[in-house]
Design a protein around this motif. Sequence first.
Motif, PDB file in Angstrom:
ATOM      1  N   ASP A   1      26.769  19.626  -0.165  1.00  0.00           N
ATOM      2  CA  ASP A   1      27.850  20.605  -0.299  1.00  0.00           C
ATOM      3  C   ASP A   1      27.369  21.865  -1.007  1.00  0.00           C
ATOM      4  OD1 ASP A   1      29.594  18.901   0.981  1.00  0.00           O
ATOM      5  OD2 ASP A   1      30.333  18.016  -0.892  1.00  0.00           O
ATOM      6  N   GLY A   2      26.563  21.688  -2.063  1.00  0.00           N
ATOM      7  CA  GLY A   2      26.047  22.852  -2.776  1.00  0.00           C
ATOM      8  C   GLY A   2      25.120  23.679  -1.912  1.00  0.00           C
ATOM      9  N   ILE A   3      24.303  23.007  -1.073  1.00  0.00           N
ATOM     10  CA  ILE A   3      23.384  23.740  -0.194  1.00  0.00           C
ATOM     11  C   ILE A   3      24.155  24.512   0.882  1.00  0.00           C
ATOM     12  CG2 ILE A   3      21.580  23.430   1.554  1.00  0.00           C
ATOM     13  CD1 ILE A   3      20.462  21.173  -0.146  1.00  0.00           C
ATOM     14  N   ARG A   4      25.156  23.855   1.450  1.00  0.00           N
ATOM     15  CA  ARG A   4      25.948  24.517   2.499  1.00  0.00           C
ATOM     16  C   ARG A   4      26.738  25.698   1.945  1.00  0.00           C
ATOM     17  NH1 ARG A   4      29.355  20.275   5.875  1.00  0.00           N
ATOM     18  NH2 ARG A   4      29.810  22.223   7.000  1.00  0.00           N
ATOM     19  N   GLY A   5      27.127  25.584   0.680  1.00  0.00           N
ATOM     20  CA  GLY A   5      27.899  26.677   0.084  1.00  0.00           C
ATOM     21  C   GLY A   5      27.056  27.766  -0.526  1.00  0.00           C
ATOM     22  N   ALA A   6      25.706  27.626  -0.479  1.00  0.00           N
ATOM     23  CA  ALA A   6      24.828  28.635  -1.073  1.00  0.00           C
ATOM     24  C   ALA A   6      24.889  29.932  -0.283  1.00  0.00           C
ATOM     25  CB  ALA A   6      23.403  28.103  -1.114  1.00  0.00           C
ATOM     26  N   ALA A   7      24.761  31.053  -1.011  1.00  0.00           N
ATOM     27  CA  ALA A   7      24.843  32.372  -0.366  1.00  0.00           C
ATOM     28  C   ALA A   7      23.602  32.652   0.470  1.00  0.00           C
ATOM     29  CB  ALA A   7      25.017  33.453  -1.441  1.00  0.00           C
ATOM     30  N   ASP A   8      22.434  32.136   0.050  1.00  0.00           N
ATOM     31  CA  ASP A   8      21.200  32.387   0.803  1.00  0.00           C
ATOM     32  C   ASP A   8      20.221  31.223   0.572  1.00  0.00           C
ATOM     33  OD1 ASP A   8      20.121  32.791  -1.766  1.00  0.00           O
ATOM     34  OD2 ASP A   8      20.489  34.944  -1.642  1.00  0.00           O
TER      35      ASP A   8
ATOM     36  N   ASN B   1      17.399  31.106  -1.135  1.00  0.00           N
ATOM     37  CA  ASN B   1      16.948  30.931  -2.516  1.00  0.00           C
ATOM     38  C   ASN B   1      17.966  30.157  -3.350  1.00  0.00           C
ATOM     39  OD1 ASN B   1      14.530  32.286  -2.107  1.00  0.00           O
ATOM     40  ND2 ASN B   1      15.366  34.279  -2.689  1.00  0.00           N
ATOM     41  N   GLU B   2      19.225  30.443  -3.149  1.00  0.00           N
ATOM     42  CA  GLU B   2      20.269  29.739  -3.892  1.00  0.00           C
ATOM     43  C   GLU B   2      20.318  28.262  -3.475  1.00  0.00           C
ATOM     44  OE1 GLU B   2      25.107  29.869  -4.593  1.00  0.00           O
ATOM     45  OE2 GLU B   2      24.040  31.722  -4.034  1.00  0.00           O
ATOM     46  N   ALA B   3      20.087  27.995  -2.187  1.00  0.00           N
ATOM     47  CA  ALA B   3      20.071  26.610  -1.707  1.00  0.00           C
ATOM     48  C   ALA B   3      18.914  25.839  -2.343  1.00  0.00           C
ATOM     49  CB  ALA B   3      19.948  26.584  -0.180  1.00  0.00           C
ATOM     50  N   ILE B   4      17.737  26.513  -2.472  1.00  0.00           N
ATOM     51  CA  ILE B   4      16.584  25.874  -3.113  1.00  0.00           C
ATOM     52  C   ILE B   4      16.884  25.555  -4.573  1.00  0.00           C
ATOM     53  CG2 ILE B   4      14.202  26.245  -3.893  1.00  0.00           C
ATOM     54  CD1 ILE B   4      13.718  27.805  -1.316  1.00  0.00           C
ATOM     55  N   ILE B   5      17.568  26.486  -5.258  1.00  0.00           N
ATOM     56  CA  ILE B   5      17.926  26.272  -6.656  1.00  0.00           C
ATOM     57  C   ILE B   5      18.841  25.057  -6.798  1.00  0.00           C
ATOM     58  CG2 ILE B   5      19.192  27.230  -8.621  1.00  0.00           C
ATOM     59  CD1 ILE B   5      18.168  29.986  -7.759  1.00  0.00           C
ATOM     60  N   VAL B   6      19.793  24.897  -5.879  1.00  0.00           N
ATOM     61  CA  VAL B   6      20.705  23.749  -5.900  1.00  0.00           C
ATOM     62  C   VAL B   6      19.910  22.446  -5.759  1.00  0.00           C
ATOM     63  CG1 VAL B   6      22.560  22.544  -4.671  1.00  0.00           C
ATOM     64  CG2 VAL B   6      22.694  25.019  -5.020  1.00  0.00           C
ATOM     65  N   LEU B   7      18.979  22.424  -4.816  1.00  0.00           N
ATOM     66  CA  LEU B   7      18.175  21.218  -4.587  1.00  0.00           C
ATOM     67  C   LEU B   7      17.282  20.921  -5.786  1.00  0.00           C
ATOM     68  CD1 LEU B   7      17.333  18.964  -2.699  1.00  0.00           C
ATOM     69  CD2 LEU B   7      15.696  20.529  -1.632  1.00  0.00           C
ATOM     70  N   GLU B   8      16.656  21.952  -6.362  1.00  0.00           N
ATOM     71  CA  GLU B   8      15.788  21.754  -7.528  1.00  0.00           C
ATOM     72  C   GLU B   8      16.565  21.194  -8.714  1.00  0.00           C
ATOM     73  OE1 GLU B   8      14.082  25.586  -8.109  1.00  0.00           O
ATOM     74  OE2 GLU B   8      12.330  25.182  -6.831  1.00  0.00           O
ATOM     75  N   ASP B   9      17.802  21.703  -8.899  1.00  0.00           N
ATOM     76  CA  ASP B   9      18.628  21.200  -9.999  1.00  0.00           C
ATOM     77  C   ASP B   9      18.936  19.716  -9.817  1.00  0.00           C
ATOM     78  OD1 ASP B   9      18.651  23.646 -11.207  1.00  0.00           O
ATOM     79  OD2 ASP B   9      20.616  24.264 -10.429  1.00  0.00           O
ATOM     80  N   MET B  10      19.201  19.307  -8.586  1.00  0.00           N
ATOM     81  CA  MET B  10      19.492  17.905  -8.311  1.00  0.00           C
ATOM     82  C   MET B  10      18.259  17.028  -8.581  1.00  0.00           C
ATOM     83  SD  MET B  10      22.588  17.240  -7.432  1.00  0.00           S
ATOM     84  CE  MET B  10      24.087  18.097  -6.888  1.00  0.00           C
TER      85      MET B  10
END
Length: 223
Positions: free
Chosen positions: A182-189, A191-200
């Motif tokens: 959900d966080g990846i799909r809601g990412a603006a771009d 880089n933001e999707a990568i940040i979500v995955l790294e945090d997880m």
Amino acid sequence: MGVTLLSERQYAERTGIGKTTIRDARVAGRIKNGWDADLQKYKFEIAEQEWGIEYRKVQEARGKTFTPKGAAPAAPAAKDDDADRHPNGAPGFVAPAIPPVVQYFPDQLDLFGDVNDFKPGARVDITEAIRVKEYNEARYKKMRADELAGQLVRKTEVEKQLQVAGMELRRELERLPARCIDGIRGAADRNEAIIVLEDMIRDVLERMPAIIEQAIKTNNTNI
């Protein structure tokens, strides 16, 4: 070929070897493939090939006898009154050959090959072989003391804990897609999707020590 599983007591009864001697051979690593750690049983035929046959052969050469449970003990030799009157025994008596000073001691030299470059089956002097035997026994006792003091751990225990740790890590990794999709799909771009995955991933890694510790405790309690 079938394998016969025996307890320590059953192994001792079948071969006539003492239980303590069998246990010491296993702990020292001389019975390796012939021990089933999960079932806590000896694989008799394999253990015999690894250790038992050679051990009895060497000990019997030194005059020791082994009487399996249920087997008839060897009958004592008949006494000949003439033997008392002849310094070399009864008429026709042939004195046994005296063994040479140099003998084979393969069973005493296969634990530690780093003492004066000894190798299993080496031809050595009796005095030197006794020294090596005493060294091996002292080192084994130290290993047992270190184990009881918690400085040494059994290989089987380490392998079980590694297996538990691996299973827990796999479970956490398998949960990652559902947790971060959900966080990846809601990412603006991107880089933001990568940040979500790294945090997880970082969250999983930080929690893993506590997860593994609890899993090992639970596993040990259930054994």
